[in-house]
Design a protein around this motif. Sequence first.
Motif, PDB file in Angstrom:
ATOM      1  N   MET A 443       0.824  -1.248  -0.008  1.00  0.00           N
ATOM      2  CA  MET A 443      -0.004  -0.036  -0.089  1.00  0.00           C
ATOM      3  C   MET A 443       0.805   1.152   0.058  1.00  0.00           C
ATOM      4  SD  MET A 443      -2.935  -1.139  -0.334  1.00  0.00           S
ATOM      5  CE  MET A 443      -3.589   0.464  -0.420  1.00  0.00           C
ATOM      6  N   GLU A 444       0.162   2.457  -0.018  1.00  0.00           N
ATOM      7  CA  GLU A 444       1.080   3.771  -0.392  1.00  0.00           C
ATOM      8  C   GLU A 444       1.590   3.924   1.140  1.00  0.00           C
ATOM      9  OE1 GLU A 444      -1.336   6.828  -2.987  1.00  0.00           O
ATOM     10  OE2 GLU A 444      -2.826   5.589  -2.200  1.00  0.00           O
ATOM     11  N   ASN A 445       1.155   3.298   2.241  1.00  0.00           N
ATOM     12  CA  ASN A 445       1.804   3.736   3.478  1.00  0.00           C
ATOM     13  C   ASN A 445       2.733   2.464   3.844  1.00  0.00           C
ATOM     14  OD1 ASN A 445       0.240   1.467   4.050  1.00  0.00           O
ATOM     15  ND2 ASN A 445      -1.083   2.510   5.793  1.00  0.00           N
ATOM     16  N   GLY A 446       2.948   1.512   2.837  1.00  0.00           N
ATOM     17  CA  GLY A 446       4.097   0.601   2.940  1.00  0.00           C
ATOM     18  C   GLY A 446       3.830  -0.462   3.586  1.00  0.00           C
ATOM     19  N   MET A 447       2.363  -0.742   3.841  1.00  0.00           N
ATOM     20  CA  MET A 447       1.925  -1.884   4.479  1.00  0.00           C
ATOM     21  C   MET A 447       1.824  -2.841   3.358  1.00  0.00           C
ATOM     22  SD  MET A 447      -0.811  -0.739   7.263  1.00  0.00           S
ATOM     23  CE  MET A 447      -1.258  -2.552   7.933  1.00  0.00           C
ATOM     24  N   PRO A 448       1.785  -4.151   3.592  1.00  0.00           N
ATOM     25  CA  PRO A 448       1.748  -5.334   2.511  1.00  0.00           C
ATOM     26  C   PRO A 448       0.458  -5.476   1.901  1.00  0.00           C
ATOM     27  CG  PRO A 448       1.680  -6.261   4.730  1.00  0.00           C
ATOM     28  CD  PRO A 448       1.963  -4.831   4.941  1.00  0.00           C
ATOM     29  N   PHE A 449       0.148  -5.885   0.844  1.00  0.00           N
ATOM     30  CA  PHE A 449      -0.967  -5.931  -0.092  1.00  0.00           C
ATOM     31  C   PHE A 449      -0.922  -7.190  -0.864  1.00  0.00           C
ATOM     32  CE2 PHE A 449      -4.361  -5.130  -3.083  1.00  0.00           C
ATOM     33  CZ  PHE A 449      -5.355  -4.642  -2.404  1.00  0.00           C
ATOM     34  N   GLY A 450      -2.003  -7.995  -0.696  1.00  0.00           N
ATOM     35  CA  GLY A 450      -1.716  -9.264  -1.417  1.00  0.00           C
ATOM     36  C   GLY A 450      -2.407  -9.192  -2.908  1.00  0.00           C
ATOM     37  N   ILE A 451      -1.842  -9.971  -3.947  1.00  0.00           N
ATOM     38  CA  ILE A 451      -2.210 -10.104  -5.173  1.00  0.00           C
ATOM     39  C   ILE A 451      -3.143 -11.485  -5.345  1.00  0.00           C
ATOM     40  CG2 ILE A 451      -1.701 -10.454  -7.700  1.00  0.00           C
ATOM     41  CD1 ILE A 451      -1.475  -7.400  -6.791  1.00  0.00           C
ATOM     42  N   HIS A 452      -4.309 -11.590  -5.787  1.00  0.00           N
ATOM     43  CA  HIS A 452      -5.247 -12.663  -5.517  1.00  0.00           C
ATOM     44  C   HIS A 452      -5.332 -13.406  -6.852  1.00  0.00           C
ATOM     45  CE1 HIS A 452      -9.631 -14.130  -5.106  1.00  0.00           C
ATOM     46  NE2 HIS A 452      -8.905 -14.762  -4.434  1.00  0.00           N
ATOM     47  N   ALA A 453      -5.063 -14.500  -6.817  1.00  0.00           N
ATOM     48  CA  ALA A 453      -5.301 -15.373  -8.101  1.00  0.00           C
ATOM     49  C   ALA A 453      -6.545 -16.503  -7.932  1.00  0.00           C
ATOM     50  CB  ALA A 453      -4.221 -16.067  -8.755  1.00  0.00           C
ATOM     51  N   LEU A 454      -7.270 -16.766  -9.089  1.00  0.00           N
ATOM     52  CA  LEU A 454      -8.155 -17.603  -8.875  1.00  0.00           C
ATOM     53  C   LEU A 454      -8.056 -18.572 -10.084  1.00  0.00           C
ATOM     54  CD1 LEU A 454     -11.388 -15.300  -8.576  1.00  0.00           C
ATOM     55  CD2 LEU A 454     -10.879 -16.802  -6.811  1.00  0.00           C
ATOM     56  N   ALA A 455      -8.337 -20.039  -9.749  1.00  0.00           N
ATOM     57  CA  ALA A 455      -8.423 -20.877 -10.843  1.00  0.00           C
ATOM     58  C   ALA A 455      -9.768 -21.908 -10.858  1.00  0.00           C
ATOM     59  CB  ALA A 455      -7.010 -21.914 -10.647  1.00  0.00           C
ATOM     60  N   ARG A 456      -9.833 -22.564 -11.888  1.00  0.00           N
ATOM     61  CA  ARG A 456     -10.831 -23.371 -11.825  1.00  0.00           C
ATOM     62  C   ARG A 456     -10.651 -24.364 -10.743  1.00  0.00           C
ATOM     63  NH1 ARG A 456      -7.954 -24.591 -16.352  1.00  0.00           N
ATOM     64  NH2 ARG A 456      -9.154 -23.639 -17.723  1.00  0.00           N
ATOM     65  N   GLN A 457     -12.272 -24.933 -10.500  1.00  0.00           N
ATOM     66  CA  GLN A 457     -12.123 -25.933  -9.448  1.00  0.00           C
ATOM     67  C   GLN A 457     -11.093 -27.020  -9.708  1.00  0.00           C
ATOM     68  OE1 GLN A 457     -16.082 -27.506  -8.711  1.00  0.00           O
ATOM     69  NE2 GLN A 457     -15.699 -27.684  -6.530  1.00  0.00           N
ATOM     70  N   GLY A 458     -10.486 -27.472  -8.720  1.00  0.00           N
ATOM     71  CA  GLY A 458      -9.560 -28.713  -8.710  1.00  0.00           C
ATOM     72  C   GLY A 458      -8.207 -28.179  -9.124  1.00  0.00           C
ATOM     73  N   ASP A 459      -7.979 -26.888  -9.723  1.00  0.00           N
ATOM     74  CA  ASP A 459      -6.650 -26.463 -10.187  1.00  0.00           C
ATOM     75  C   ASP A 459      -5.871 -25.693  -8.938  1.00  0.00           C
ATOM     76  OD1 ASP A 459      -6.260 -27.657 -12.545  1.00  0.00           O
ATOM     77  OD2 ASP A 459      -6.643 -25.513 -13.766  1.00  0.00           O
ATOM     78  N   ASP A 460      -5.910 -26.211  -7.742  1.00  0.00           N
ATOM     79  CA  ASP A 460      -5.295 -25.786  -6.610  1.00  0.00           C
ATOM     80  C   ASP A 460      -3.561 -25.703  -6.846  1.00  0.00           C
ATOM     81  OD1 ASP A 460      -7.866 -27.232  -6.136  1.00  0.00           O
ATOM     82  OD2 ASP A 460      -7.178 -26.395  -3.826  1.00  0.00           O
ATOM     83  N   GLY A 461      -3.107 -27.005  -7.448  1.00  0.00           N
ATOM     84  CA  GLY A 461      -1.951 -27.251  -7.856  1.00  0.00           C
ATOM     85  C   GLY A 461      -1.396 -26.142  -8.650  1.00  0.00           C
ATOM     86  N   LEU A 462      -2.121 -25.736  -9.703  1.00  0.00           N
ATOM     87  CA  LEU A 462      -1.580 -24.688 -10.506  1.00  0.00           C
ATOM     88  C   LEU A 462      -1.460 -23.338  -9.796  1.00  0.00           C
ATOM     89  CD1 LEU A 462      -1.225 -24.176 -13.648  1.00  0.00           C
ATOM     90  CD2 LEU A 462      -3.490 -23.349 -13.777  1.00  0.00           C
ATOM     91  N   LEU A 463      -2.406 -22.995  -8.969  1.00  0.00           N
ATOM     92  CA  LEU A 463      -2.095 -21.858  -8.394  1.00  0.00           C
ATOM     93  C   LEU A 463      -0.926 -21.847  -7.261  1.00  0.00           C
ATOM     94  CD1 LEU A 463      -5.501 -20.798  -6.656  1.00  0.00           C
ATOM     95  CD2 LEU A 463      -4.592 -19.661  -8.679  1.00  0.00           C
ATOM     96  N   LEU A 464      -0.666 -23.041  -6.604  1.00  0.00           N
ATOM     97  CA  LEU A 464       0.712 -23.201  -5.939  1.00  0.00           C
ATOM     98  C   LEU A 464       2.011 -23.371  -6.909  1.00  0.00           C
ATOM     99  CD1 LEU A 464      -0.430 -25.783  -3.447  1.00  0.00           C
ATOM    100  CD2 LEU A 464       0.055 -23.267  -2.834  1.00  0.00           C
ATOM    101  N   GLN A 465       1.755 -23.756  -8.018  1.00  0.00           N
ATOM    102  CA  GLN A 465       2.873 -23.798  -8.972  1.00  0.00           C
ATOM    103  C   GLN A 465       3.335 -22.612  -9.361  1.00  0.00           C
ATOM    104  OE1 GLN A 465       1.906 -26.447 -12.591  1.00  0.00           O
ATOM    105  NE2 GLN A 465       3.936 -27.053 -12.766  1.00  0.00           N
ATOM    106  N   LEU A 466       2.312 -21.779  -9.569  1.00  0.00           N
ATOM    107  CA  LEU A 466       2.420 -20.392 -10.180  1.00  0.00           C
ATOM    108  C   LEU A 466       2.886 -19.702  -9.032  1.00  0.00           C
ATOM    109  CD1 LEU A 466       2.332 -17.943 -12.131  1.00  0.00           C
ATOM    110  CD2 LEU A 466       0.095 -17.486 -11.264  1.00  0.00           C
ATOM    111  N   GLY A 467       2.601 -19.746  -7.714  1.00  0.00           N
ATOM    112  CA  GLY A 467       3.164 -19.240  -6.650  1.00  0.00           C
ATOM    113  C   GLY A 467       4.536 -19.561  -6.540  1.00  0.00           C
ATOM    114  N   ALA A 468       4.831 -20.721  -6.659  1.00  0.00           N
ATOM    115  CA  ALA A 468       6.447 -21.203  -6.520  1.00  0.00           C
ATOM    116  C   ALA A 468       7.290 -20.752  -7.476  1.00  0.00           C
ATOM    117  CB  ALA A 468       6.491 -22.734  -6.661  1.00  0.00           C
ATOM    118  N   GLN A 469       6.679 -20.319  -9.000  1.00  0.00           N
ATOM    119  CA  GLN A 469       7.294 -19.883 -10.018  1.00  0.00           C
ATOM    120  C   GLN A 469       7.762 -18.011  -9.436  1.00  0.00           C
ATOM    121  OE1 GLN A 469       5.330 -19.067 -13.531  1.00  0.00           O
ATOM    122  NE2 GLN A 469       7.451 -18.939 -14.958  1.00  0.00           N
TER     123      GLN A 469
END
Length: 491
Positions: A443-469
Amino acid sequence: MKLVMDWNEWSDLDAMGIAELVRNGEITPREVAQQVSAGVEALNPEINSVIEIFDDVVKDPLKDGMDPEGVFAGVPFLMKDLSSTVKGRLQEMGSLMMKGNRATADSFLTKQIRNAGLNIIGRTTTPEFGLCSSAENPDVYITRNPWNLDYTTCGSSAGTAASVAAGIIPISHATDGGGSIRIPAGVNGNIGLKPSRGVFSAAPNSSDLMNVVSAQGCHTRTIRDTAAFVDNCRGGAPGEFMPYWKPSESYTEQIRRDPKKLRIAVSHEWGDYRATPHIVAELERAAHFLEGLGHHVEWVVPDVNLHAAYEAQTSAYIMKFAQTISNILEQKGLERPPADLIEPMCIRVFEEGRFASYAERARMQGVFNKTSRELATFFEDWDIILTPVMASPTPLLGTKEYLTISDNPSVYNWFENLWGIFAYTSIANLCGLPGISLPMAEMENGMPFGIHALARQGDDGLLLQLGAQIERALDGKWNHGRKPAVHVSEI
């Protein structure tokens, strides 16, 4: 008491790193439990994130049935004071009404957590029944954001978020009925995955059929910790109504590889809601970063009737929480919630939802179904939807419009306020999708802020794979390598 390691060394380790030291015989589960206990003692007066430490399990990590052969090898773990129960321990749900409430049995997920080698040593704060966005009823407790004590941690996984962010513990339990894993992860600089429906069991006291929008999970500081938690704690109990599934490859293995080139749709335009200019700029920066990793990134507004979805989810929450309160009143032999023991908005929700008809529930389910189909059609063309984790900056403590101590006379207007800031996360709960908050922005005040990603149902592994990349590309330096103002490294 002499600690097993200095705080800088401790806070640089993730749960799997600590587990490796335990397996190598360099440290013991008791020593690491004592380290967490010391961290709580030092920082809890400032952030108020932990309600109770179980001193008997700190002293004897095997006392309650933790399996030291599990993948986490005795790493300490804190349970959010809501949802999964811990046998013999208090579960007070952030409510004065529940003071002294003690669980008689472990829930199924609690058993899975113990089998995974996590040592449950205490419980973390949550707003009353997990309904609102911040654990701050002065009559119960006020949990503060370790990055800036004037701000909320958001919620409802409030104490978990602060405890992990402050370096006290590397992994802790969280739950998510509309963003309650991902939102506090986003504003505290943690990693928070809300898994797909059919991953973590709510047995024996609930099920995906009864509690369709809610999911359980954890907060961590590394993708591999989240992957290991899901791999080792997932699965259904006997008698589940919904199918429980496992991927063909563990997430721990999957995250070792970069994902294929992904089609990523980026949007902050979500129904009637839009993010602030600074948040849009941070989202744009994250989108460029992913483009630099080789992914196809495009600004696209999903063709989904989000207005109808918000209305249906408002109905879902009113009915769900009204039933939760009704069940508690029945157990206590009461007809109405005592005004001195239950917060005002929770009472209004109870009044609004206690006589809801099956026809109302059927209409809600119809919208859920239609929305799920619309979003699934969108995911035929896109692998990921990228949004901010919130539409507005982290609220200051005492921003009553988001709290269940609010004096807003309208339940519906109160929920509309929530959707206005927490616009992007609840669609995952409605549709059973996985969503993850990654600590990539600020944020503008320096506090952290999350970027949020959604995937199709069952693609939890894809989100984690992207997160790891992303994690590898950042050289592990989430939050730009910064630490909160209140942190164990400052002890």
